[in-house]
Scaffold this motif. Structure first.
Motif, PDB file in Angstrom:
ATOM      1  N   VAL A  65       0.837  -1.204   0.000  1.00 34.63           N
ATOM      2  CA  VAL A  65       0.000   0.000   0.000  1.00 34.63           C
ATOM      3  C   VAL A  65       0.872   1.253   0.000  1.00 34.63           C
ATOM      4  O   VAL A  65       0.616   2.207  -0.752  1.00 34.63           O
ATOM      5  N   LYS A  66       1.903   1.243   0.829  1.00 35.17           N
ATOM      6  CA  LYS A  66       2.802   2.396   0.899  1.00 35.17           C
ATOM      7  C   LYS A  66       3.520   2.619  -0.434  1.00 35.17           C
ATOM      8  O   LYS A  66       3.663   3.761  -0.901  1.00 35.17           O
ATOM      9  N   LEU A  68       2.415   1.726  -3.367  1.00 32.42           N
ATOM     10  CA  LEU A  68       1.443   2.191  -4.359  1.00 32.42           C
ATOM     11  C   LEU A  68       1.210   3.690  -4.221  1.00 32.42           C
ATOM     12  O   LEU A  68       1.187   4.421  -5.218  1.00 32.42           O
ATOM     13  N   ILE A  69       1.039   4.164  -2.971  1.00 32.97           N
ATOM     14  CA  ILE A  69       0.811   5.588  -2.744  1.00 32.97           C
ATOM     15  C   ILE A  69       2.035   6.398  -3.185  1.00 32.97           C
ATOM     16  O   ILE A  69       1.917   7.459  -3.800  1.00 32.97           O
ATOM     17  N   TYR A  72       2.435   7.217  -6.925  1.00 33.74           N
ATOM     18  CA  TYR A  72       1.639   8.313  -7.509  1.00 33.74           C
ATOM     19  C   TYR A  72       2.391   9.636  -7.516  1.00 33.74           C
ATOM     20  O   TYR A  72       1.935  10.607  -8.133  1.00 33.74           O
ATOM     21  N   LYS A  97      -7.773   8.257   0.404  1.00 32.48           N
ATOM     22  CA  LYS A  97      -6.860   9.092  -0.385  1.00 32.48           C
ATOM     23  C   LYS A  97      -6.363  10.296   0.405  1.00 32.48           C
ATOM     24  O   LYS A  97      -5.771  11.214  -0.157  1.00 32.48           O
ATOM     25  N   LEU A 100      -2.457  10.644   0.485  1.00 37.44           N
ATOM     26  CA  LEU A 100      -1.973  10.970  -0.857  1.00 37.44           C
ATOM     27  C   LEU A 100      -2.249  12.427  -1.201  1.00 37.44           C
ATOM     28  O   LEU A 100      -1.354  13.156  -1.655  1.00 37.44           O
ATOM     29  N   SER A 217     -11.717  14.514  -3.246  1.00 37.71           N
ATOM     30  CA  SER A 217     -11.820  13.059  -3.361  1.00 37.71           C
ATOM     31  C   SER A 217     -13.267  12.640  -3.203  1.00 37.71           C
ATOM     32  O   SER A 217     -14.060  13.319  -2.549  1.00 37.71           O
ATOM     33  N   VAL A 243      -7.013   6.881  -8.660  1.00 34.95           N
ATOM     34  CA  VAL A 243      -5.877   6.622  -7.771  1.00 34.95           C
ATOM     35  C   VAL A 243      -6.279   5.662  -6.645  1.00 34.95           C
ATOM     36  O   VAL A 243      -6.318   6.044  -5.472  1.00 34.95           O
ATOM     37  N   THR A 245      -5.848   3.370  -3.679  1.00 36.31           N
ATOM     38  CA  THR A 245      -4.739   3.242  -2.739  1.00 36.31           C
ATOM     39  C   THR A 245      -4.845   1.984  -1.886  1.00 36.31           C
ATOM     40  O   THR A 245      -3.842   1.529  -1.338  1.00 36.31           O
ATOM     41  N   ALA A 247      -5.771   1.790   0.921  1.00 37.50           N
ATOM     42  CA  ALA A 247      -5.454   2.149   2.304  1.00 37.50           C
ATOM     43  C   ALA A 247      -6.741   2.155   3.130  1.00 37.50           C
ATOM     44  O   ALA A 247      -7.807   2.509   2.626  1.00 37.50           O
TER      45      ALA A 247
END
Length: 367
Positions: A65-66, A68-69, A72, A97, A100, A217, A243, A245, A247
Motif C-alpha cells: 500500500v505504501k 502504491l501511494i 503516484y 486518499k 496521498l 476526493s 488513484v 490506494t 489504504a
C-alpha cells in the motif's frame, strides 16, 4: 389395454401426483406458523467494543500500500499542470486518499492551501469562504508589499456577512499580473455534511472563481449524481484521477457508526448527547421543547413547526422564524430531527429516537 397405452397412463398419473404434491406443499407452507424473529432481535456488540476489536486487527500488505501511494508521486507534475490550467482535480478509487492528497498539497508551494474534511458530520461553509477570502487577501497584500515596498493598510475589501460578496472577491480579476491562488483540498466532497444540493452549488461557484483551485476526493459510488453537466464541465471543470490506494479508511471511518454495532437506546443517548453539547444553549432548549411535546403526545405524528415557533417565541428561545429554521437545519444535518406529514397533510417535526432514550436526553439537557 396396449403396452403403449399403459405407459402413457402411468406417466399421466405420475404428473398428476407431482402437481398434487406441489400445491399441497404450498398450502401447508402458507398455513405454517411464521417466524416472529426480527432484525432488531440480533444481539449485536457495543460500538466501542467493536471499534477496539477493529483497532487491534493486524494490518495487511502495508508495504504494498505504501509503495502504491508513493508511486503516484510521478503524477504530481501532471496534476500541478492541470491545476495551473484551471482544472479541478477529482481523486477516485478504492481506499483512503487522505494521505496521498495531503502529500500532494504539501508540494504546492506556490499556493496557499485550505483543507476541508467533508467526512465530518458538519462543515460551516460560510466560515470556509471567509477563510478563503482572508488567505487570498493575505497573498494580495504580500504581492503588493513585494512589488511596491509597502503594505496596504486598507481594510479587507469584502463583507464577511455576505456570501455573494465573498464570491465576488474570490473571482476578482488579477492585479498587475498577480496570479495569487488558494488551493482548496476537500476530503470526501461527497461526505454527509456536503452532499446536499445547496452546498454543492456553492462549492461549484467557489471552484469557478479565478483565484481558487480545487483538489477533492470521492468514495461514494453515486457521487457523480451530485452534479449536473454545467457543474462538472464548467464550474468544477474536473480532471478525473483514478488513484486506488487500498489504504484503510481509519480517519474517515471514525465519524460514522459501524453497521455491526448495537443501535440500542444507550448508544442513541450517547450520540445525541455529543451532538447537543456542541450546540448553543438556545438550540438545546429548542430541542428540549420538541422532545417534551413528543413524549407528552406519543400518538401524534409530530409537532407542527408553527406550534414549535409559538412556544419558543414565548420562552424567548428564538427571536424570529429564521432563527428557528437555523436551529432546525442544524438538527436535521445531525439527523436529530426529521419531518413527516400528518393525516391532515401538515408537515410535522419528530425525533427518531426511542421513548426511553429520549427521556434520558431530556434529563441531561435539564442538568
Amino acid at each position: 389395454m396396449s403396452q403403449n397405452e399403459s405407459h402413457a397412463a402411468q406417466i399421466e398419473e405420475e404428473e398428476f401426483e407431482f402437481s398434487r404434491n406441489y400445491f399441497l406443499s404450498k398450502e401447508l407452507g402458507s398455513s405454517a406458523k411464521k417466524s416472529t424473529r426480527k432484525l432488531a432481535d440480533l444481539d449485536l456488540v457495543d460500538e466501542q467494543e467493536l471499534r477496539e476489536a477493529a483497532a487491534n486487527l493486524e494490518p495487511t500488505h502495508e508495504k504494498e500500500v505504501k509503495a502504491l501511494i508513493t508511486s503516484y508521486k510521478d503524477s504530481y507534475a501532471e496534476w500541478t499542470f492541470a491545476l495551473r490550467g484551471g482544472f479541478g482535480l477529482l481523486m477516485y478509487g478504492f481506499g483512503s486518499k487522505k494521505v496521498l492528497i495531503e502529500d500532494f498539497a504539501s508540494s504546492l508551494t506556490e499556493y496557499s492551501v485550505l483543507v476541508i474534511n467533508g467526512y465530518l458530520q458538519s462543515v460551516n461553509l460560510k466560515q470556509v469562504m471567509i477563510t478563503l477570502a482572508e488567505l487570498l487577501w493575505d497573498q494580495l497584500k504580500l504581492h503588493k508589499k513585494t512589488s511596491m515596498g509597502t503594505i496596504s493598510k486598507s481594510h479587507q475589501p469584502f463583507n464577511t456577512q455576505s456570501m455573494d460578496d465573498l464570491l465576488v472577491f474570490l473571482d476578482s480579476p488579477p492585479v498587475q499580473d498577480n496570479d495569487s491562488v488558494v488551493c482548496v483540498v476537500i476530503h470526501n466532497i461527497d461526505g454527509p455534511a456536503l452532499r446536499d444540493s445547496e452546498t454543492q452549488e456553492y462549492l461549484a461557484r467557489i471552484a469557478a472563481c479565478s483565484h481558487i483551485r480545487i483538489v477533492a476526493s470521492i468514495d461514494h459510488v453515486n457521487a457523480p449524481l451530485l452534479w449536473d453537466k454545467k457543474m462538472v464541465h464548467t464550474q468544477f471543470n474536473w480532471y478525473w484521477c483514478h488513484v486506488p490506494t487500498f489504504a484503510p479508511y481509519k480517519v474517515e471511518g471514525m465519524f460514522h457508526p459501524l453497521i455491526l454495532a448495537h443501535g440500542g437506546s444507550g448508544q442513541s443517548v450517547k450520540t445525541a448527547s455529543i451532538v447537543l453539547q456542541s450546540l448553543t444553549p438556545n438550540a438545546q432548549s429548542v430541542f428540549k421543547v420538541l422532545a417534551e411535546h413528543q413524549l407528552a403526545h406519543p400518538d401524534e405524528e409530530g409537532m407542527p413547526i408553527n406550534a414549535l415557533y409559538t412556544i419558543c417565541r414565548e420562552r424567548f428561545l428564538v427571536s424570529s422564524q429564521a432563527t428557528l429554521n437555523s436551529h432546525l437545519t442544524e438538527f436535521k444535518d445531525h439527523e436529530l430531527v426529521k419531518t413527516r406529514r400528518d393525516s391532515d397533510g401538515q408537515d410535522c417535526l419528530f425525533i427518531p429516537i426511542m421513548k426511553d432514550a429520549l427521556e434520558k436526553i431530556v434529563q441531561e439537557i435539564g442538568q
